[in-house]
Design a protein around this motif. Sequence first.
Motif, PDB file in Angstrom:
ATOM      1  N   ARG A 213       0.839  -1.207   0.000  1.00 26.44           N
ATOM      2  CA  ARG A 213       0.000   0.000   0.000  1.00 26.44           C
ATOM      3  C   ARG A 213       0.871   1.253   0.000  1.00 26.44           C
ATOM      4  O   ARG A 213       0.626   2.207  -0.746  1.00 26.44           O
ATOM      5  CB  ARG A 213      -0.927  -0.002   1.212  1.00 26.44           C
ATOM      6  CG  ARG A 213      -1.833   1.222   1.285  1.00 26.44           C
ATOM      7  CD  ARG A 213      -2.797   1.169   2.456  1.00 26.44           C
ATOM      8  NE  ARG A 213      -2.113   1.197   3.752  1.00 26.44           N
ATOM      9  CZ  ARG A 213      -2.756   1.214   4.921  1.00 26.44           C
ATOM     10  NH1 ARG A 213      -4.082   1.181   4.956  1.00 26.44           N
ATOM     11  NH2 ARG A 213      -2.073   1.246   6.054  1.00 26.44           N
ATOM     12  N   GLU A 214       1.911   1.241   0.847  1.00 26.75           N
ATOM     13  CA  GLU A 214       2.816   2.381   0.915  1.00 26.75           C
ATOM     14  C   GLU A 214       3.543   2.595  -0.404  1.00 26.75           C
ATOM     15  O   GLU A 214       3.828   3.741  -0.792  1.00 26.75           O
ATOM     16  CB  GLU A 214       3.823   2.177   2.050  1.00 26.75           C
ATOM     17  CG  GLU A 214       4.847   3.277   2.212  1.00 26.75           C
ATOM     18  CD  GLU A 214       4.241   4.607   2.646  1.00 26.75           C
ATOM     19  OE1 GLU A 214       4.941   5.631   2.510  1.00 26.75           O
ATOM     20  OE2 GLU A 214       3.079   4.639   3.116  1.00 26.75           O
ATOM     21  N   ALA A 215       3.839   1.502  -1.128  1.00 24.50           N
ATOM     22  CA  ALA A 215       4.529   1.599  -2.419  1.00 24.50           C
ATOM     23  C   ALA A 215       3.611   2.100  -3.525  1.00 24.50           C
ATOM     24  O   ALA A 215       4.079   2.393  -4.629  1.00 24.50           O
ATOM     25  CB  ALA A 215       5.113   0.239  -2.800  1.00 24.50           C
ATOM     26  N   GLY A 216       2.302   2.171  -3.251  1.00 23.49           N
ATOM     27  CA  GLY A 216       1.371   2.684  -4.246  1.00 23.49           C
ATOM     28  C   GLY A 216       0.725   1.633  -5.116  1.00 23.49           C
ATOM     29  O   GLY A 216       0.168   1.965  -6.176  1.00 23.49           O
ATOM     30  N   VAL A 236      -5.384  -3.111   6.866  1.00 25.75           N
ATOM     31  CA  VAL A 236      -4.023  -2.592   6.674  1.00 25.75           C
ATOM     32  C   VAL A 236      -3.651  -2.434   5.203  1.00 25.75           C
ATOM     33  O   VAL A 236      -2.506  -2.109   4.899  1.00 25.75           O
ATOM     34  CB  VAL A 236      -2.981  -3.478   7.404  1.00 25.75           C
ATOM     35  CG1 VAL A 236      -3.240  -3.502   8.897  1.00 25.75           C
ATOM     36  CG2 VAL A 236      -2.936  -4.890   6.831  1.00 25.75           C
ATOM     37  N   GLY A 237      -4.616  -2.658   4.285  1.00 24.21           N
ATOM     38  CA  GLY A 237      -4.303  -2.317   2.901  1.00 24.21           C
ATOM     39  C   GLY A 237      -4.768  -3.248   1.812  1.00 24.21           C
ATOM     40  O   GLY A 237      -4.716  -2.884   0.622  1.00 24.21           O
ATOM     41  N   ALA A 238      -5.207  -4.456   2.125  1.00 21.73           N
ATOM     42  CA  ALA A 238      -5.639  -5.371   1.065  1.00 21.73           C
ATOM     43  C   ALA A 238      -6.916  -4.852   0.417  1.00 21.73           C
ATOM     44  O   ALA A 238      -7.864  -4.461   1.101  1.00 21.73           O
ATOM     45  CB  ALA A 238      -5.865  -6.767   1.629  1.00 21.73           C
ATOM     46  N   ARG A 336       4.804   7.624  11.758  1.00 25.94           N
ATOM     47  CA  ARG A 336       3.916   8.527  11.030  1.00 25.94           C
ATOM     48  C   ARG A 336       2.595   7.868  10.656  1.00 25.94           C
ATOM     49  O   ARG A 336       1.789   8.453   9.925  1.00 25.94           O
ATOM     50  CB  ARG A 336       4.625   9.055   9.789  1.00 25.94           C
ATOM     51  CG  ARG A 336       5.731  10.050  10.112  1.00 25.94           C
ATOM     52  CD  ARG A 336       6.179  10.811   8.895  1.00 25.94           C
ATOM     53  NE  ARG A 336       7.068  10.025   8.047  1.00 25.94           N
ATOM     54  CZ  ARG A 336       7.271  10.265   6.753  1.00 25.94           C
ATOM     55  NH1 ARG A 336       6.604  11.224   6.141  1.00 25.94           N
ATOM     56  NH2 ARG A 336       8.105   9.525   6.057  1.00 25.94           N
ATOM     57  N   GLY A 337       2.381   6.641  11.148  1.00 21.17           N
ATOM     58  CA  GLY A 337       1.117   5.957  10.914  1.00 21.17           C
ATOM     59  C   GLY A 337       0.971   5.321   9.556  1.00 21.17           C
ATOM     60  O   GLY A 337      -0.124   4.862   9.195  1.00 21.17           O
ATOM     61  N   ARG A 338       2.052   5.227   8.805  1.00 18.02           N
ATOM     62  CA  ARG A 338       1.973   4.691   7.448  1.00 18.02           C
ATOM     63  C   ARG A 338       2.289   3.199   7.381  1.00 18.02           C
ATOM     64  O   ARG A 338       2.028   2.552   6.373  1.00 18.02           O
ATOM     65  CB  ARG A 338       2.942   5.470   6.539  1.00 18.02           C
ATOM     66  CG  ARG A 338       2.490   6.899   6.308  1.00 18.02           C
ATOM     67  CD  ARG A 338       3.610   7.792   5.806  1.00 18.02           C
ATOM     68  NE  ARG A 338       4.349   7.217   4.698  1.00 18.02           N
ATOM     69  CZ  ARG A 338       5.484   7.726   4.229  1.00 18.02           C
ATOM     70  NH1 ARG A 338       6.008   8.806   4.801  1.00 18.02           N
ATOM     71  NH2 ARG A 338       6.111   7.157   3.211  1.00 18.02           N
ATOM     72  N   LEU A 339       2.870   2.660   8.442  1.00 15.98           N
ATOM     73  CA  LEU A 339       3.181   1.231   8.512  1.00 15.98           C
ATOM     74  C   LEU A 339       2.744   0.762   9.908  1.00 15.98           C
ATOM     75  O   LEU A 339       3.572   0.607  10.805  1.00 15.98           O
ATOM     76  CB  LEU A 339       4.678   1.003   8.291  1.00 15.98           C
ATOM     77  CG  LEU A 339       5.127  -0.347   7.729  1.00 15.98           C
ATOM     78  CD1 LEU A 339       4.693  -0.488   6.278  1.00 15.98           C
ATOM     79  CD2 LEU A 339       6.646  -0.476   7.814  1.00 15.98           C
ATOM     80  N   PRO A 340       1.449   0.531  10.121  1.00 14.97           N
ATOM     81  CA  PRO A 340       0.918   0.278  11.471  1.00 14.97           C
ATOM     82  C   PRO A 340       1.197  -1.134  11.971  1.00 14.97           C
ATOM     83  O   PRO A 340       0.283  -1.922  12.238  1.00 14.97           O
ATOM     84  CB  PRO A 340      -0.577   0.532  11.283  1.00 14.97           C
ATOM     85  CG  PRO A 340      -0.858   0.140   9.870  1.00 14.97           C
ATOM     86  CD  PRO A 340       0.376   0.563   9.097  1.00 14.97           C
TER      87      PRO A 340
END
Length: 376
Positions: A213-216, A236-238, A336-340
Amino acid sequence: MTAAVMYEQGLPAPYAQSRPFRIEEVELDGPGDGEVLVEVRGAGLCHSDLSVIEGLRKRPLPVVGGHEGAGIVREVGKGVQGLKPGDHVAMAGVAGCGQCRTCLAGRPGICQAVSAARSEGLLATGARRLHLADGGRLNHYSGISVYAQYAVVAPQSLIKMDPAVPLDVAALFGCAVVTGAGAVFNSAKVKPGASVAIIGLGGVGLTAVMAAREAGAARIVGIDVLPSKFDLARAVGATDCIDARDPQAVQHVLDLTHGGVDYAFEISGHPSALQMAQSITVRGGEVIGVGVGQSSATFSVPHLSWVCEERVMRGSFMGGGVAQEDVPRYVDMFLRGRLPVDRLRSEHIGFDKLNEAFDLLHGGGVVRQILLPHGN
Protein backbone atom coordinates in the motif's frame (compact mmCIF):
# COMPACT_ATOMS: atom_id res chain seq x y z
CA MET A 1 19.11 -16.45 33.54
CA THR A 2 15.86 -18.06 32.45
CA ALA A 3 15.69 -19.31 28.87
CA ALA A 4 13.68 -21.61 26.61
CA VAL A 5 15.83 -24.56 25.53
CA MET A 6 15.00 -27.01 22.75
CA TYR A 7 16.57 -30.46 23.10
CA GLU A 8 14.67 -32.27 20.34
CA GLN A 9 13.07 -31.33 17.02
CA GLY A 10 10.05 -32.96 15.45
CA LEU A 11 8.01 -33.49 18.60
CA PRO A 12 4.30 -33.81 17.77
CA ALA A 13 1.59 -31.26 18.36
CA PRO A 14 -0.06 -30.34 20.62
CA TYR A 15 3.07 -28.70 21.95
CA ALA A 16 1.39 -28.02 25.26
CA GLN A 17 1.86 -31.74 25.83
CA SER A 18 5.08 -32.61 23.95
CA ARG A 19 6.76 -29.39 25.22
CA PRO A 20 9.53 -28.79 22.68
CA PHE A 21 10.82 -25.91 24.81
CA ARG A 22 11.97 -26.52 28.36
CA ILE A 23 12.09 -23.45 30.56
CA GLU A 24 15.20 -23.61 32.71
CA GLU A 25 18.12 -21.71 34.14
CA VAL A 26 21.17 -21.45 31.88
CA GLU A 27 24.51 -19.66 32.00
CA LEU A 28 25.45 -16.71 29.80
CA ASP A 29 28.99 -15.35 29.55
CA GLY A 30 29.48 -11.60 29.29
CA PRO A 31 30.25 -10.06 25.91
CA GLY A 32 33.66 -10.60 24.40
CA ASP A 33 35.45 -8.28 22.01
CA GLY A 34 33.07 -7.07 19.32
CA GLU A 35 29.96 -8.32 21.16
CA VAL A 36 27.03 -6.74 22.98
CA LEU A 37 24.94 -7.82 25.98
CA VAL A 38 21.23 -7.03 25.55
CA GLU A 39 18.44 -7.34 28.10
CA VAL A 40 15.63 -8.90 26.05
CA ARG A 41 12.33 -7.06 26.54
CA GLY A 42 10.26 -8.69 23.80
CA ALA A 43 10.57 -11.65 21.42
CA GLY A 44 8.19 -12.57 18.62
CA LEU A 45 6.91 -16.06 17.80
CA CYS A 46 7.37 -16.61 14.07
CA HIS A 47 6.44 -19.39 11.64
CA SER A 48 10.17 -19.84 11.02
CA ASP A 49 10.48 -20.87 14.66
CA LEU A 50 7.57 -23.24 14.19
CA SER A 51 9.26 -24.89 11.21
CA VAL A 52 12.32 -25.54 13.39
CA ILE A 53 10.13 -27.05 16.11
CA GLU A 54 8.61 -29.30 13.46
CA GLY A 55 12.08 -30.40 12.33
CA LEU A 56 11.69 -29.02 8.81
CA ARG A 57 15.02 -27.23 9.16
CA LYS A 58 17.67 -28.79 11.34
CA ARG A 59 19.52 -26.91 14.05
CA PRO A 60 22.37 -27.99 16.35
CA LEU A 61 20.88 -28.99 19.69
CA PRO A 62 20.34 -28.11 22.45
CA VAL A 63 19.56 -24.51 21.48
CA VAL A 64 17.96 -21.44 23.02
CA GLY A 65 15.24 -20.41 20.57
CA GLY A 66 14.06 -17.13 19.11
CA HIS A 67 15.27 -14.95 16.23
CA GLU A 68 13.08 -11.82 16.42
CA GLY A 69 13.42 -9.53 19.39
CA ALA A 70 14.18 -6.19 21.00
CA GLY A 71 15.74 -4.97 24.19
CA ILE A 72 18.09 -2.61 25.96
CA VAL A 73 21.87 -2.63 25.63
CA ARG A 74 23.45 -3.34 29.02
CA GLU A 75 27.15 -3.83 28.16
CA VAL A 76 29.38 -3.51 25.11
CA GLY A 77 32.59 -5.37 24.44
CA LYS A 78 35.87 -3.90 23.29
CA GLY A 79 35.79 -2.46 19.79
CA VAL A 80 32.02 -1.99 19.55
CA GLN A 81 31.12 1.37 18.05
CA GLY A 82 27.82 3.20 17.74
CA LEU A 83 26.12 1.45 20.68
CA LYS A 84 26.18 2.18 24.39
CA PRO A 85 24.43 0.94 27.53
CA GLY A 86 20.83 2.15 27.62
CA ASP A 87 20.29 2.12 23.86
CA HIS A 88 17.12 0.48 22.62
CA VAL A 89 17.76 -2.06 19.87
CA ALA A 90 15.92 -4.49 17.64
CA MET A 91 17.62 -7.85 17.15
CA ALA A 92 17.53 -9.58 13.78
CA GLY A 93 18.65 -13.10 12.99
CA VAL A 94 20.80 -11.91 10.13
CA ALA A 95 24.24 -10.31 10.06
CA GLY A 96 27.20 -9.92 7.73
CA CYS A 97 30.95 -10.13 8.19
CA GLY A 98 31.44 -6.92 6.20
CA GLN A 99 34.35 -8.34 4.20
CA CYS A 100 33.11 -11.09 1.90
CA ARG A 101 31.90 -10.74 -1.68
CA THR A 102 28.19 -10.54 -0.80
CA CYS A 103 28.71 -8.09 2.05
CA LEU A 104 30.79 -5.80 -0.14
CA ALA A 105 28.00 -5.96 -2.71
CA GLY A 106 25.58 -4.61 -0.11
CA ARG A 107 23.90 -7.95 0.64
CA PRO A 108 24.95 -8.86 4.21
CA GLY A 109 21.86 -10.99 4.74
CA ILE A 110 23.32 -13.77 2.60
CA CYS A 111 26.86 -13.55 3.98
CA GLN A 112 28.37 -17.02 3.70
CA ALA A 113 30.79 -16.63 6.60
CA VAL A 114 28.12 -15.65 9.11
CA SER A 115 25.69 -18.23 7.74
CA ALA A 116 28.28 -20.93 8.40
CA ALA A 117 28.77 -19.76 12.00
CA ARG A 118 25.02 -19.65 12.60
CA SER A 119 24.59 -23.17 11.23
CA GLU A 120 27.04 -24.37 13.90
CA GLY A 121 25.14 -22.63 16.70
CA LEU A 122 27.71 -19.87 17.11
CA LEU A 123 27.56 -16.09 17.15
CA ALA A 124 28.69 -14.17 14.08
CA THR A 125 31.98 -13.65 15.96
CA GLY A 126 32.50 -17.42 16.03
CA ALA A 127 32.07 -17.54 19.81
CA ARG A 128 29.63 -19.42 22.04
CA ARG A 129 28.46 -17.57 25.14
CA LEU A 130 25.61 -19.86 26.22
CA HIS A 131 26.05 -22.89 28.50
CA LEU A 132 23.74 -25.31 30.23
CA ALA A 133 23.55 -25.03 34.01
CA ASP A 134 25.96 -27.96 34.34
CA GLY A 135 28.42 -26.29 31.96
CA GLY A 136 27.38 -28.37 28.95
CA ARG A 137 27.29 -27.11 25.38
CA LEU A 138 24.33 -24.86 24.47
CA ASN A 139 23.83 -23.36 21.02
CA HIS A 140 22.76 -19.94 19.81
CA TYR A 141 19.80 -19.74 17.42
CA SER A 142 20.31 -17.49 14.36
CA GLY A 143 23.07 -15.74 16.27
CA ILE A 144 20.77 -14.14 18.85
CA SER A 145 18.58 -16.58 20.88
CA VAL A 146 15.97 -14.15 22.22
CA TYR A 147 13.78 -16.64 24.09
CA ALA A 148 15.84 -15.69 27.11
CA GLN A 149 16.15 -12.86 29.57
CA TYR A 150 19.48 -11.74 28.10
CA ALA A 151 21.41 -12.29 24.89
CA VAL A 152 24.98 -11.73 23.81
CA VAL A 153 25.04 -10.87 20.11
CA ALA A 154 27.27 -9.39 17.45
CA PRO A 155 26.51 -5.71 16.76
CA GLN A 156 25.80 -6.57 13.12
CA SER A 157 22.58 -8.19 14.37
CA LEU A 158 21.44 -5.04 16.19
CA ILE A 159 19.53 -2.04 14.89
CA LYS A 160 19.38 1.03 17.12
CA MET A 161 15.75 1.99 17.71
CA ASP A 162 13.96 5.23 18.46
CA PRO A 163 12.85 4.97 22.12
CA ALA A 164 9.42 6.22 20.98
CA VAL A 165 8.78 2.71 19.66
CA PRO A 166 7.54 0.41 22.46
CA LEU A 167 9.95 -2.48 22.87
CA ASP A 168 7.27 -5.11 22.27
CA VAL A 169 6.59 -3.43 18.91
CA ALA A 170 10.31 -2.94 18.24
CA ALA A 171 10.71 -6.71 18.43
CA LEU A 172 8.61 -7.07 15.27
CA PHE A 173 11.14 -5.07 13.27
CA GLY A 174 13.73 -7.83 13.76
CA CYS A 175 11.96 -10.23 11.40
CA ALA A 176 8.32 -9.64 10.45
CA VAL A 177 8.78 -6.02 9.44
CA VAL A 178 12.23 -6.13 7.89
CA THR A 179 11.30 -9.28 5.95
CA GLY A 180 7.83 -8.32 4.75
CA ALA A 181 8.54 -4.68 3.97
CA GLY A 182 11.95 -5.46 2.51
CA ALA A 183 10.50 -8.03 0.12
CA VAL A 184 8.27 -5.30 -1.30
CA PHE A 185 10.67 -2.34 -1.26
CA ASN A 186 14.02 -4.06 -1.91
CA SER A 187 13.50 -7.39 -3.63
CA ALA A 188 10.50 -6.66 -5.86
CA LYS A 189 10.73 -2.86 -5.93
CA VAL A 190 6.96 -2.66 -6.38
CA LYS A 191 5.96 0.22 -8.63
CA PRO A 192 3.01 2.59 -8.13
CA GLY A 193 -0.11 1.29 -9.83
CA ALA A 194 1.08 -2.32 -9.79
CA SER A 195 -1.04 -5.32 -8.84
CA VAL A 196 0.21 -7.49 -6.00
CA ALA A 197 -0.78 -10.79 -4.37
CA ILE A 198 0.43 -11.88 -0.94
CA ILE A 199 0.00 -15.58 -0.17
CA GLY A 200 0.09 -16.11 3.60
CA LEU A 201 -1.27 -13.43 5.92
CA GLY A 202 0.80 -13.88 9.05
CA GLY A 203 3.10 -11.24 10.47
CA VAL A 204 5.39 -11.11 7.43
CA GLY A 205 2.54 -11.26 4.93
CA LEU A 206 0.51 -8.53 6.60
CA THR A 207 3.60 -6.31 6.73
CA ALA A 208 4.00 -6.92 3.00
CA VAL A 209 0.38 -5.81 2.55
CA MET A 210 1.14 -2.57 4.42
CA ALA A 211 4.32 -2.02 2.41
CA ALA A 212 2.55 -2.66 -0.91
CA ARG A 213 0.00 0.00 0.00
CA GLU A 214 2.82 2.38 0.91
CA ALA A 215 4.53 1.60 -2.42
CA GLY A 216 1.37 2.68 -4.25
CA ALA A 217 0.12 -0.68 -5.48
CA ALA A 218 -3.33 -0.28 -7.02
CA ARG A 219 -4.56 -3.79 -6.27
CA ILE A 220 -3.43 -5.83 -3.28
CA VAL A 221 -4.85 -9.34 -3.06
CA GLY A 222 -4.44 -11.16 0.24
CA ILE A 223 -4.64 -14.96 0.08
CA ASP A 224 -4.81 -17.34 3.03
CA VAL A 225 -6.45 -20.57 4.13
CA LEU A 226 -8.01 -18.77 7.12
CA PRO A 227 -10.68 -16.20 6.23
CA SER A 228 -10.53 -15.03 9.86
CA LYS A 229 -7.45 -13.04 8.85
CA PHE A 230 -9.20 -11.11 6.11
CA ASP A 231 -10.64 -8.28 8.21
CA LEU A 232 -7.19 -7.31 9.48
CA ALA A 233 -5.70 -7.69 6.00
CA ARG A 234 -8.28 -5.29 4.57
CA ALA A 235 -7.75 -2.88 7.45
CA VAL A 236 -4.02 -2.59 6.67
CA GLY A 237 -4.30 -2.32 2.90
CA ALA A 238 -5.64 -5.37 1.06
CA THR A 239 -8.16 -4.43 -1.62
CA ASP A 240 -9.34 -8.04 -2.01
CA CYS A 241 -9.05 -11.28 -0.04
CA ILE A 242 -9.37 -14.82 -1.36
CA ASP A 243 -9.62 -18.17 0.43
CA ALA A 244 -6.72 -20.29 -0.82
CA ARG A 245 -8.84 -23.42 -0.32
CA ASP A 246 -11.37 -22.28 -2.93
CA PRO A 247 -10.94 -24.48 -6.05
CA GLN A 248 -11.44 -21.32 -8.12
CA ALA A 249 -8.95 -19.23 -6.16
CA VAL A 250 -6.48 -18.88 -9.03
CA GLN A 251 -9.22 -17.92 -11.49
CA HIS A 252 -10.59 -15.36 -9.04
CA VAL A 253 -7.19 -13.64 -8.92
CA LEU A 254 -6.84 -13.72 -12.70
CA ASP A 255 -10.29 -12.17 -13.08
CA LEU A 256 -9.64 -9.48 -10.47
CA THR A 257 -6.32 -8.47 -12.04
CA HIS A 258 -7.18 -8.84 -15.74
CA GLY A 259 -4.84 -11.74 -16.35
CA GLY A 260 -2.59 -11.90 -13.31
CA VAL A 261 -0.65 -9.84 -10.79
CA ASP A 262 2.61 -8.07 -11.48
CA TYR A 263 4.12 -9.40 -8.24
CA ALA A 264 3.16 -12.52 -6.28
CA PHE A 265 4.72 -12.85 -2.82
CA GLU A 266 4.77 -16.39 -1.39
CA ILE A 267 5.12 -16.13 2.38
CA SER A 268 4.08 -19.57 3.69
CA GLY A 269 7.05 -21.61 2.45
CA HIS A 270 4.86 -24.37 0.98
CA PRO A 271 5.61 -25.65 -2.57
CA SER A 272 1.86 -25.72 -3.31
CA ALA A 273 1.67 -22.01 -2.53
CA LEU A 274 4.62 -21.36 -4.85
CA GLN A 275 2.70 -23.18 -7.56
CA MET A 276 -0.25 -20.87 -6.96
CA ALA A 277 2.06 -17.86 -7.10
CA GLN A 278 3.30 -18.94 -10.52
CA SER A 279 -0.26 -19.49 -11.74
CA ILE A 280 -1.52 -16.03 -10.76
CA THR A 281 1.40 -14.00 -12.15
CA VAL A 282 0.98 -12.11 -15.40
CA ARG A 283 3.39 -12.56 -18.31
CA GLY A 284 6.56 -10.67 -17.43
CA GLY A 285 5.63 -10.69 -13.77
CA GLU A 286 7.62 -11.75 -10.73
CA VAL A 287 7.22 -14.44 -8.11
CA ILE A 288 9.02 -13.52 -4.89
CA GLY A 289 9.68 -16.42 -2.52
CA VAL A 290 9.83 -15.17 1.07
CA GLY A 291 8.70 -18.03 3.30
CA VAL A 292 11.08 -20.76 4.42
CA GLY A 293 9.83 -24.31 4.73
CA GLN A 294 11.36 -27.75 4.66
CA SER A 295 15.03 -27.57 3.71
CA SER A 296 14.71 -30.48 1.26
CA ALA A 297 11.56 -29.19 -0.49
CA THR A 298 11.68 -28.54 -4.22
CA PHE A 299 9.32 -27.09 -6.79
CA SER A 300 9.25 -27.10 -10.57
CA VAL A 301 9.04 -24.26 -13.07
CA PRO A 302 7.46 -24.77 -16.51
CA HIS A 303 10.50 -24.10 -18.64
CA LEU A 304 8.81 -22.91 -21.83
CA SER A 305 6.55 -20.35 -20.15
CA TRP A 306 9.37 -19.21 -17.89
CA VAL A 307 11.44 -18.31 -20.95
CA CYS A 308 8.81 -17.26 -23.48
CA GLU A 309 6.69 -15.30 -21.01
CA GLU A 310 9.74 -13.73 -19.33
CA ARG A 311 8.68 -14.62 -15.80
CA VAL A 312 11.01 -13.85 -12.90
CA MET A 313 11.54 -16.17 -9.92
CA ARG A 314 13.22 -14.29 -7.09
CA GLY A 315 14.23 -15.24 -3.56
CA SER A 316 14.03 -12.67 -0.77
CA PHE A 317 15.74 -13.49 2.53
CA MET A 318 15.10 -11.24 5.52
CA GLY A 319 14.07 -8.37 3.28
CA GLY A 320 16.93 -8.53 0.80
CA GLY A 321 18.59 -5.37 2.09
CA VAL A 322 20.67 -3.92 4.89
CA ALA A 323 18.67 -4.00 8.12
CA GLN A 324 20.63 -1.14 9.73
CA GLU A 325 19.68 1.09 6.79
CA ASP A 326 16.16 -0.18 6.14
CA VAL A 327 14.69 -0.44 9.65
CA PRO A 328 15.08 3.27 10.49
CA ARG A 329 12.99 4.05 7.38
CA TYR A 330 10.35 1.55 8.45
CA VAL A 331 10.36 2.99 11.96
CA ASP A 332 9.74 6.45 10.50
CA MET A 333 6.81 5.04 8.52
CA PHE A 334 5.45 3.43 11.69
CA LEU A 335 5.74 6.59 13.76
CA ARG A 336 3.92 8.53 11.03
CA GLY A 337 1.12 5.96 10.91
CA ARG A 338 1.97 4.69 7.45
CA LEU A 339 3.18 1.23 8.51
CA PRO A 340 0.92 0.28 11.47
CA VAL A 341 2.84 -2.83 12.48
CA ASP A 342 1.62 -2.57 16.07
CA ARG A 343 -1.61 -4.10 14.73
CA LEU A 344 0.28 -7.38 14.24
CA ARG A 345 0.48 -7.98 17.99
CA SER A 346 -1.90 -10.70 19.14
CA GLU A 347 -0.99 -10.99 22.83
CA HIS A 348 1.82 -10.97 25.37
CA ILE A 349 2.90 -14.24 26.95
CA GLY A 350 5.34 -15.45 29.59
CA PHE A 351 7.67 -18.43 29.50
CA ASP A 352 4.95 -20.55 31.08
CA LYS A 353 2.77 -20.18 27.97
CA LEU A 354 5.45 -20.53 25.29
CA ASN A 355 4.72 -24.08 24.18
CA GLU A 356 0.96 -23.50 24.20
CA ALA A 357 1.53 -20.35 22.15
CA PHE A 358 3.08 -22.41 19.37
CA ASP A 359 -0.09 -24.52 19.29
CA LEU A 360 -2.01 -21.32 18.59
CA LEU A 361 0.46 -20.33 15.89
CA HIS A 362 0.26 -23.81 14.37
CA GLY A 363 -3.52 -23.48 14.22
CA GLY A 364 -3.30 -20.08 12.54
CA GLY A 365 -5.43 -18.29 15.09
CA VAL A 366 -2.85 -15.60 15.93
CA VAL A 367 -0.54 -13.23 14.05
CA ARG A 368 2.31 -12.27 16.40
CA GLN A 369 2.50 -13.32 20.01
CA ILE A 370 5.20 -11.53 21.99
CA LEU A 371 7.17 -13.28 24.70
CA LEU A 372 8.07 -10.99 27.60
CA PRO A 373 11.09 -12.73 29.17
CA HIS A 374 10.98 -10.58 32.30
CA GLY A 375 7.23 -10.92 32.75
CA ASN A 376 6.30 -7.27 32.12
